[in-house]
Design a protein around this motif. Structure first.
Motif, mmCIF file in Angstrom:
data_model
loop_
_atom_site.group_PDB
_atom_site.id
_atom_site.type_symbol
_atom_site.label_atom_id
_atom_site.label_comp_id
_atom_site.label_asym_id
_atom_site.label_seq_id
_atom_site.Cartn_x
_atom_site.Cartn_y
_atom_site.Cartn_z
ATOM 1 N N ALA A 37 0.844 -1.204 0.000
ATOM 2 C CA ALA A 37 0.000 0.000 0.000
ATOM 3 C C ALA A 37 0.876 1.249 0.000
ATOM 4 O O ALA A 37 1.666 1.468 0.928
ATOM 5 C CB ALA A 37 -0.901 0.008 1.230
ATOM 6 N N ASP B 153 -0.674 4.359 -1.159
ATOM 7 C CA ASP B 153 -1.641 5.375 -1.579
ATOM 8 C C ASP B 153 -1.770 6.522 -0.584
ATOM 9 O O ASP B 153 -2.568 7.434 -0.782
ATOM 10 C CB ASP B 153 -3.026 4.737 -1.768
ATOM 11 N N HIS B 154 -0.972 6.510 0.468
ATOM 12 C CA HIS B 154 -1.135 7.462 1.571
ATOM 13 C C HIS B 154 -1.114 8.923 1.123
ATOM 14 O O HIS B 154 -1.733 9.790 1.751
ATOM 15 C CB HIS B 154 -0.043 7.237 2.613
ATOM 16 N N PHE C 97 -4.105 11.759 0.767
ATOM 17 C CA PHE C 97 -4.583 12.701 1.795
ATOM 18 C C PHE C 97 -3.455 13.198 2.694
ATOM 19 O O PHE C 97 -3.593 14.203 3.374
ATOM 20 C CB PHE C 97 -5.705 12.067 2.641
ATOM 21 N N GLN D 110 -12.508 4.237 0.456
ATOM 22 C CA GLN D 110 -12.564 4.321 1.919
ATOM 23 C C GLN D 110 -14.017 4.316 2.385
ATOM 24 O O GLN D 110 -14.855 5.025 1.814
ATOM 25 C CB GLN D 110 -11.888 5.639 2.335
ATOM 26 N N VAL E 87 -12.414 -0.231 1.959
ATOM 27 C CA VAL E 87 -11.362 -0.041 2.973
ATOM 28 C C VAL E 87 -12.002 0.553 4.217
ATOM 29 O O VAL E 87 -12.499 1.681 4.180
ATOM 30 C CB VAL E 87 -10.257 0.901 2.446
ATOM 31 N N ALA F 158 -4.806 -4.419 6.862
ATOM 32 C CA ALA F 158 -4.009 -3.181 6.751
ATOM 33 C C ALA F 158 -2.925 -3.221 7.810
ATOM 34 O O ALA F 158 -3.112 -3.774 8.900
ATOM 35 C CB ALA F 158 -4.904 -1.966 6.962
ATOM 36 N N GLY G 90 -1.232 -0.499 9.305
ATOM 37 C CA GLY G 90 -1.298 0.506 10.359
ATOM 38 C C GLY G 90 0.054 1.135 10.622
ATOM 39 O O GLY G 90 0.990 1.003 9.827
ATOM 40 N N GLY H 179 1.597 -1.010 4.223
ATOM 41 C CA GLY H 179 2.357 0.127 3.728
ATOM 42 C C GLY H 179 3.518 0.490 4.616
ATOM 43 O O GLY H 179 4.645 0.038 4.416
HETATM 44 C C1 R5P Z 1 -4.985 4.533 4.232
HETATM 45 O O1 R5P Z 1 -6.011 5.088 4.186
HETATM 46 C C2 R5P Z 1 -4.443 3.876 3.086
HETATM 47 O O2 R5P Z 1 -5.494 3.268 2.399
HETATM 48 C C3 R5P Z 1 -3.359 2.864 3.305
HETATM 49 O O3 R5P Z 1 -3.262 2.118 2.148
HETATM 50 C C4 R5P Z 1 -3.584 1.936 4.456
HETATM 51 O O4 R5P Z 1 -3.673 2.653 5.637
HETATM 52 C C5 R5P Z 1 -2.528 0.826 4.536
HETATM 53 O O5 R5P Z 1 -1.319 1.333 4.802
HETATM 54 P P1 R5P Z 1 -0.624 1.121 6.207
HETATM 55 O O6 R5P Z 1 -0.163 -0.299 6.231
HETATM 56 O O7 R5P Z 1 0.507 2.091 6.194
HETATM 57 O O8 R5P Z 1 -1.628 1.394 7.273
#
Ligand code: R5P
Length: 300
Positions: free
Chosen positions: A55, A57-58, A61, A141, A173, A225, A227, A253
């Motif tokens: 991931a 896509d952060h 936002f 989302q 999501v 996810a 986090g 991510g």
């Molecule tokens: C958050 O809104 C995004 O969709 C991220 O893709 C998601 O939070 C996953 O990333 P992470 O593992 O960093 O939480």
């Protein structure tokens, strides 16, 4: 005239072998159309039914968050280890080589930045563009319990309707605001709503208590996810627990791209997700690959 001389008459219909009923490798997907299942197979490995989705896509936002300042330098080298990539269309077009042949899950909602109310999102991509980029799924989302809950659910159902017209899956999501508790009761509610309203895949957070009830209660695959950044062993343990408790892989991510050794970490996550390697062994694997990379870098 067509050449019909020498056509073989001997045929083998294997009448003693029942036709495959095509037990698909993902739950809830066996009655979807061919194109949608083909796209899902680009995200979830048919051999394991799971995925290591990276991931990134952060920025949609958060802007250039730590680890994502230069996608070309820090992320592109990791693509070879990812079953799928989750990103925005802007990053896909500008920074991801079109030779990337695995799944692309395109962030398809957006609007507010961290300076505003995050749940006030809208659909941010047209299905024409999703098809033009040959993406494997669209991601949206969903803010259950959030201020703009209904609007975010509507965004999802809009994408589901568009996706069903062309065989493009939608990943719901589940967004967790600061004020919402990430427990099995909440995550079970949010993931089930996404699936009930048509998402073919759901992404959600892990919870230590009752995560197996969250996955069991969701009739479509759940990806976990990552986090916030955790120590590597903790992140590997969380991934192991999630897949052991029914997750169809991870969509991770920060715990990968903010790791001390992102390439070693994504490979270790792959060991956990696809081979169910216990976390302590996966952590040893991580340290070994990290050391090898350091030695190789030192030689240059
Ligand atoms: C958050 O809104 C995004 O969709 C991220 O893709 C998601 O939070 C996953 O990333 P992470 O593992 O960093 O939480």
């Amino acid at each position: 005239m067509a050449d019909i001389d020498g056509i073989k008459e001997t045929k083998n219909y294997f009448t003693d072998v029942p036709a495959s009923h095509d037990g698909f490798h993902l739950k809830g997907a066996h009655q979807l159309d061919w194109g949608m299942r083909n796209r899902l197979s680009k995200i979830f490995r048919p051999s394991t039914g799971r995925t290591v989705m990276l991931a990134i896509d952060h920025g949609y936002f958060l802007g250039p968050t730590t680890g994502l300042e230069r996608i070309d330098l820090t992320i592109v080298p990791l693509l070879q280890y990812a079953d799928a990539l989750m990103c925005t269309r802007g990053i896909l077009r500008s920074s991801i080589p079109s030779t990337f042949a695995n799944g692309v899950v395109m962030r398809s909602s957006g609007g507010p930045s961290t300076l505003k109310e995050l749940s006030n999102e809208l659909v941010a991509v047209d299905i024409d563009d999703a098809l033009r980029m040959n993406v494997s799924a669209m991601a949206v989302q969903v803010y259950i319990g959030g201020e703009f809950e209904t609007q975010s659910v509507k965004n999802m159902t809009t994408l589901v309707d568009m996706g069903l017209r062309y065989g493009v899956p939608t990943m719901g999501v589940t967004a967790v605001g600061k004020e919402l508790t990430r427990d099995a009761r909440y995550l079970g509610l949010a993931t089930r709503i996404c699936a009930e309203l048509g998402a073919q895949v759901v992404k959600t957070y892990y919870c230590a208590e009752g995560f197996e009830r969250v996955t069991a209660g969701c009739p479509v695959p759940i990806v976990m996810a990552g986090g916030k950044k955790l120590p590597e062993l903790d992140a590997l343990t969380m991934a192991y627990n999630a897949v052991s408790q029914g997750a169809a892989g991870v969509d991770m991510g920060r715990n990968i791209f903010q790791s001390d050794a992102p390439a070693a970490m994504i490979q270790a996550v792959g060991k956990v997700v696809h081979e169910l390697m216990p976390p302590s062994r996966a952590f040893d694997f991580y340290k070994t690959v990290k050391r090898e990379q350091e030695l190789a870098a030192a030689k240059k």
